[in-house]
Write a protein that holds these residues in place. Structure first.
Motif, PDB file in Angstrom:
ATOM      1  N   GLU A  61       0.835  -1.204   0.000  1.00  0.00           N
ATOM      2  CA  GLU A  61       0.000   0.000   0.000  1.00  0.00           C
ATOM      3  C   GLU A  61       0.868   1.252   0.000  1.00  0.00           C
ATOM      4  O   GLU A  61       1.832   1.339   0.755  1.00  0.00           O
ATOM      5  CB  GLU A  61      -0.867  -0.040   1.267  1.00  0.00           C
ATOM      6  N   GLU A  62       0.512   2.184  -0.871  1.00  0.00           N
ATOM      7  CA  GLU A  62       1.206   3.491  -0.897  1.00  0.00           C
ATOM      8  C   GLU A  62       0.652   4.332   0.246  1.00  0.00           C
ATOM      9  O   GLU A  62      -0.552   4.447   0.388  1.00  0.00           O
ATOM     10  CB  GLU A  62       0.899   4.228  -2.213  1.00  0.00           C
ATOM     11  N   THR A 103       5.754   3.029   1.617  1.00  0.00           N
ATOM     12  CA  THR A 103       4.821   1.930   1.339  1.00  0.00           C
ATOM     13  C   THR A 103       4.777   1.011   2.562  1.00  0.00           C
ATOM     14  O   THR A 103       5.696   1.030   3.385  1.00  0.00           O
ATOM     15  CB  THR A 103       5.277   1.067   0.143  1.00  0.00           C
TER      16      THR A 103
END
Ligand code: GAP
Length: 459
Positions: free
Chosen positions: A343-344, A350
């Motif tokens: 996930e950014e 991340t």
């Protein structure tokens, strides 16, 4: 769904203690895998979900735990000794061994070799000049059927009279005990027997991590019914499988039915549910209409009466069986692919986060003292209190951000930080894995709050 490849997943499972290579310090044993501490917990949680959905929440549904080793006549009666085999052939030049159906599938993915007989496969290979993928020659032996059962010897002499088999499916344990369950549970048709247990197959082309191995676990469910009720039950259990997969968090868009054209030796109808893995669609469940094939054969080979007396109609008959079977290792893998995300975050960083259903998460709560010096005692007190109710971990090393990330990566749904407020007023800050939002809670509300959120619920 994750963008992780199979290689990424092997690395992830090894890094976090989900799955290790079998016999690793000896260089491994091809296609054997050992479940580590987190993998074992996840596996157990999947089994509990299956028990909840198949045993606890159904009428006339009973669990069994039968032995892996059975009287070898079972496998004569079931047809496995005669028919449970793979079509194999060897390249005469480089001696590589292949499954004929796989060889054809790799040569032309449009062709469904599953629907071909042995003779048809041989003709196809010869007529189309199918080549050995390793050396390029087109010079194969004839196809021979290779039995998939693992044989072993009982006792000290190794003659054929002592040969016994590691079961290739759980189902026969349920069939040979069907009368025992009927009698002791005082039940009537339709009723079901489920079992979770190991099965063994001498697969010649194992692969794709734990997807195809020689030792694996099945969760099998057999429903005994009257002939005539079988077609409806068959359709019902196909749909029930989709519901179960949704219950454990798989998205319907990555599930599909695959009806079999070529049927196993015992089946009248068969349909798989497949999941979309990174390597393509792969079977994770099978629903089979086994008719009275198995019980009739067990009657014949054992000489015992296995017919059912139907008090309502005054008839005696051999029940039909609808089987719904789940590969535990394959479902485990599907759940990891479904849940693992990179996930950014807002700050350009991340995080790896396993957005697994809280009920399946190996650890439910991570207790984190902000300062080892000032908050460890209080944090340890909370850890010891909560672990009585659910799996809790305690982590006091590294920055709080790093500790959150470690919990995210293994899917821990909740973390609490313990600070001055906790020591003074018994108030903790609770962070949610998925939203990363934080709320404050009183320590004595913690167990109830988390217990509510980690429950598995049929919607
Ligand atoms: N009792 C019927 C039976 O065993 P199956 O389709 O051969 O049916 C049931 O196997 C399930 O077991 C499959 O849907 C799959 O999920 C799992 N399975 C079969 N072979 C496997 C293997 N070599 N490795 C891992 N899982 C396997």
């Amino acid at each position: 769904m994750s963008k992780f490849t199979m290689d990424d997943m092997v690395g992830y499972c090894n890094q976090y203690g989900f799955i290790f290579q079998g016999s690793e310090i000896y260089g491994g044993l091809a296609n054997t895998w050992d479940y580590g501490p987190l993998g074992t917990r996840l596996k157990n949680n999947i089994k509990d979900a299956w028990r909840y959905f198949f045993i606890q929440n159904r009428d006339n549904s009973f669990e069994l735990d039968s032995d892996i080793l059975m009287n070898p006549t079972v496998w004569k009666a079931s047809g496995h000794l005669a028919s449970f085999s793979d079509p194999l052939l060897d390249c005469k030049e480089c001696k590589s061994r292949y499954r004929a159906d796989n060889l054809i599938g790799e040569f032309n993915s449009e062709v469904d070799a599953d629907a071909m007989t042995t003779d048809e496969m041989m003709s196809y290979i010869r007529n189309n000049n199918v080549c050995c993928p390793k050396c390029g020659a087109s010079n194969f032996t004839d196809i021979r059927q290779f039995n998939l059962m693992f044989a072993t010897q009982r006792g000290v002499t190794s003659d054929s009279a002592n040969t016994i088999y590691l079961r290739p499916e759980n189902a026969q344990g349920e069939y040979v005990n069907y009368m025992n369950v009927l009698r002791t549970m005082r039940t009537k048709l339709p009723f079901s027997i489920g079992q979770i247990g190991k099965a063994f197959r001498n697969e010649i082309t194992p692969g794709n991590f734990t997807f195809r191995t020689v030792e694996f676990e099945q969760m099998e469910f057999q429903t005994f019914c009257k002939a005539g009720d079988d077609d409806n039950l068959y359709e019902y259990f196909k749909e029930y499988g989709i519901k179960f997969f949704q219950l454990v968090g798989l998205d319907k868009s990555r599930l599909r039915f695959h009806d079999h054209e070529k049927l196993a030796h015992y089946a009248k109808q068969a349909c798989d549910i497949e999941y979309l893995f990174p390597f393509g669609w792969g079977e994770i469940n099978g629903t089979h209409n086994r008719t009275d094939f198995d019980l009739k054969n067990h009657c014949e080979y054992s000489g015992k009466k296995l017919d059912y007396f139907d008090a309502a109609t005054n008839e005696r008959y051999i029940p039909y069986i609808i089987e719904s079977t789940y590969g535990l290792d394959r479902l485990f893998l599907a759940i990891l692919f479904e849940s693992l995300e990179k996930e950014e975050l807002k700050d350009g960083e991340t995080r790896d986060v396993l957005k697994i259903l809280p009920a399946l998460a190996p650890i439910k709560l991570n207790v984190l003292p902000i300062s080892k010096k000032y908050h460890a005692e209080k944090a340890m007190e909370i850890y010891n209190m909560t672990r009585k109710y659910f799996m809790t971990s305690y982590d006091d090393t590294g920055s709080i951000g790093k500790r959150y990330r470690r919990g995210d990566a293994i899917g821990t749904p909740f973390a609490i930080s313990v600070d001055d407020q906790t020591v003074e007023n018994n108030i903790v800050t609770l962070r949610d894995r998925d939203t990363m939002q934080q709320i404050t809670l009183k320590v004595d509300e913690l167990v109830e709050y988390i217990s509510e959120r980690i429950k598995l619920e049929i919607k």
